[in-house]
Design an enzyme around this catalytic site. Structure first.
Site: not given
Length: 505
Positions: A288, A179, A254, A393
């Protein structure tokens, strides 16, 4: 695949594109100008079930194929991707807004190389030597496929993330339902079509375009899915892990990152400045592993800030299809506003925005950037270590720079967030570099560089950045399970150890 031929449904199930049964429309938008690239209908629960069913039906035969057969299919896939490299790059740029030079020189070649790597890895599954470890038995280890893998990929590197999910899974004999993020599904569909073109059997690779709370959760909960692989935010990763526990699925996560960029006072200053700019701005900072927190030892601090500010000012924002453009838009207007919010709140608690900190009006090529989700490269100083802009983040073109004095302080600050995906250390002293690579808690630590990845080496995090490895031979450990097989070699009816259960010697 010509995008105009895509059905509104845009799923790839059992080897063919299908409209599916969903009724909720979703527009894939080019964030450079707001134009609609494609409208799709998001997957329904029955679409997810159909994809899992196709994967389950195909898995026994695919798992039973020889490693050489699977390897040959992946080599053909690499050739198909090579032939269509230009098309993949253009579509990747259209749906994400990333500059065409990044799509064509990094994303697509990296995907092709990864495909070729796993063609070889399929024939080199690690094993242990068979032997008589008990004296009376021969033992050996089988490494077997897990079954149907459900994978959920993010929007920042749609093509590469599809490859990172699909390739190790099918190289090891699994089948997969992927997906992709609903914002950027198009190159994942193209990748699945390329798999079919390369002769990979129907049902081995399936793609459903859908929302996380519906299609994603349905996939994670599905009883016929044996493993879930997810890349995305730490918050959503926790949710995926929670859902997977209901059926005790294996998970591979992850997750987020907040990579430190540690510059010691003996570093090559010019190299560190250039490395910080490249590391912070790759993919508009939507990476990331991007350099987000630069810790610079005090003797170099002011010169480092000045050098980065100068280079940031020269970054060329513009039309992503222009080969001269350095920085494209963020993936959406919503995300651009989120990044801007971090910066505005940092201003509010006393941090200094040295450069950037706003949306631009005109590009280097005259492009009207107000139509897109653009944001200037932004350099921030004077933030506290415990502030949101240092700890959170941001996922945009924002670099925060802080000074440190002792080596101990620099390494402590580098580790002082919940994340541990990647980091870099900049020094000309081998002893400092050895200490930094040992003490920084991250799945990857670069020395005198930041960002490069290669297919042969693993990628994955520590702490809240998740667990498990992508790429490399190590990733095959994620997608296989180990079985111990033991043969009696004596043909003795009554074994000596039986007396511990019944009877005498």
């Amino acid at each position: 695949m010509d995008l105009t031929s895509l059905s509104a449904g845009a799923h790839h199930i059992a080897g063919r594109l299908t409209g599916g049964t969903g009724t909720e429309p979703f527009q894939v938008v080019n964030p450079a100008d707001g134009s609609v690239v494609r409208e799709v209908l998001l997957a329904s629960a029955s679409d997810v079930d159909a994809a899992v069913g196709a994967a389950k039906a195909a898995q026994p035969e695919w798992s039973g194929a020889t490693p050489g057969t699977r390897a040959q299919a992946l080599l053909k896939l690499a050739a198909v991707l090579e032939e269509r490299a230009g098309e993949f790059a253009r579509v990747e740029t259209a749906q994400t807004g990333k500059p065409i030079k990044l799509s064509s020189e990094f994303d697509v070649p990296g995907t092709i190389d990864n495909t070729s790597f796993f063609a070889g890895a399929a024939r080199n599954l690690e094993g242990r030597a068979a032997g008589e470890y008990s004296g009376d038995h021969t033992s050996y280890v089988r490494r077997e496929a897990i079954g149907v893998v459900g994978s959920i990929a993010p929007w920042n590197y749609p093509l590469q993330m599809a490859a990172w999910k699909i390739l190790p899974a099918i190289a090891a004999g699994n089948t997969i339902v992927l997906k992709p993020a609903e914002l950027t599904p198009l190159t994942s569909l193209m990748f699945a079509e390329a798999c079919t073109e390369a002769g990979i059997p129907d049902g081995v690779v399936n793609v459903v375009t859908g929302a996380g709370r519906s299609a994603g959760e349905r996939l994670v909960r599905h009883p016929d899915v044996a493993m879930v692989s997810f890349t995305g935010s730490t918050a959503v990763g926790r949710r995926v892990a929670e859902l997977a526990t209901a059926t005790v699925k294996r998970t591979h996560l992850e997750l987020g990152g907040k990579a430190p960029f540690v510059v010691f006072d003996d570093a090559d200053l010019e190299a560190a400045v250039h490395g910080a700019v490249a590391g912070a701005l790759i993919n508009s900072g939507q990476d990331c592993t991007a350099a987000t927190r630069a810790y610079v030892q005090r003797p170099l601090y002011e010169a480092f800030v000045a050098g980065v500010a100068e280079l940031f000012a020269g970054i060329r924002l513009g039309d992503p299809l222009n080969p001269q453009t350095d920085l494209g838009p963020l993936v959406s207007y919503t995300h651009r506003d989120r990044v801007a919010g971090f910066v505005e709140r940092a201003r509010g608690y006393g941090a200094t925005v040295v450069t950037g900190g706003r949306a631009p009006a005109k590009g280097h090529d005259g492009t009207d950037l107000t139509l897109g989700a653009y944001y200037l490269p932004t350099l921030i100083t004077g933030a506290a270590q415990d502030s949101e802009v240092v700890q959170g983040e941001i996922f945009g073109p924002v670099l925060v720079v802080l000074p440190f004095d002792s080596d101990e302080e620099g390494l402590r600050l580098a580790n002082d967030t919940p994340y541990g995906l990647a980091a870099s250390a900049w020094t000309s002293n081998v002893h400092r570099s050895l200490r930094a690579t040992r003490e920084i808690a991250a799945g990857c630590v670069w020395v005198n560089d930041h960002i490069p990845i290669i297919s042969e080496m693993p990628h994955g995090g520590y702490k809240s950045s998740g667990y498990g490895k992508d790429m490399s031979q190590y990733s095959l450990d994620e997608y296989t399970q180990v079985k111990h097989v033991m043969y009696d070699t004596t043909a003795v009816v009554r074994k000596d150890w039986h007396r511990t259960v019944f009877g005498d010697r």
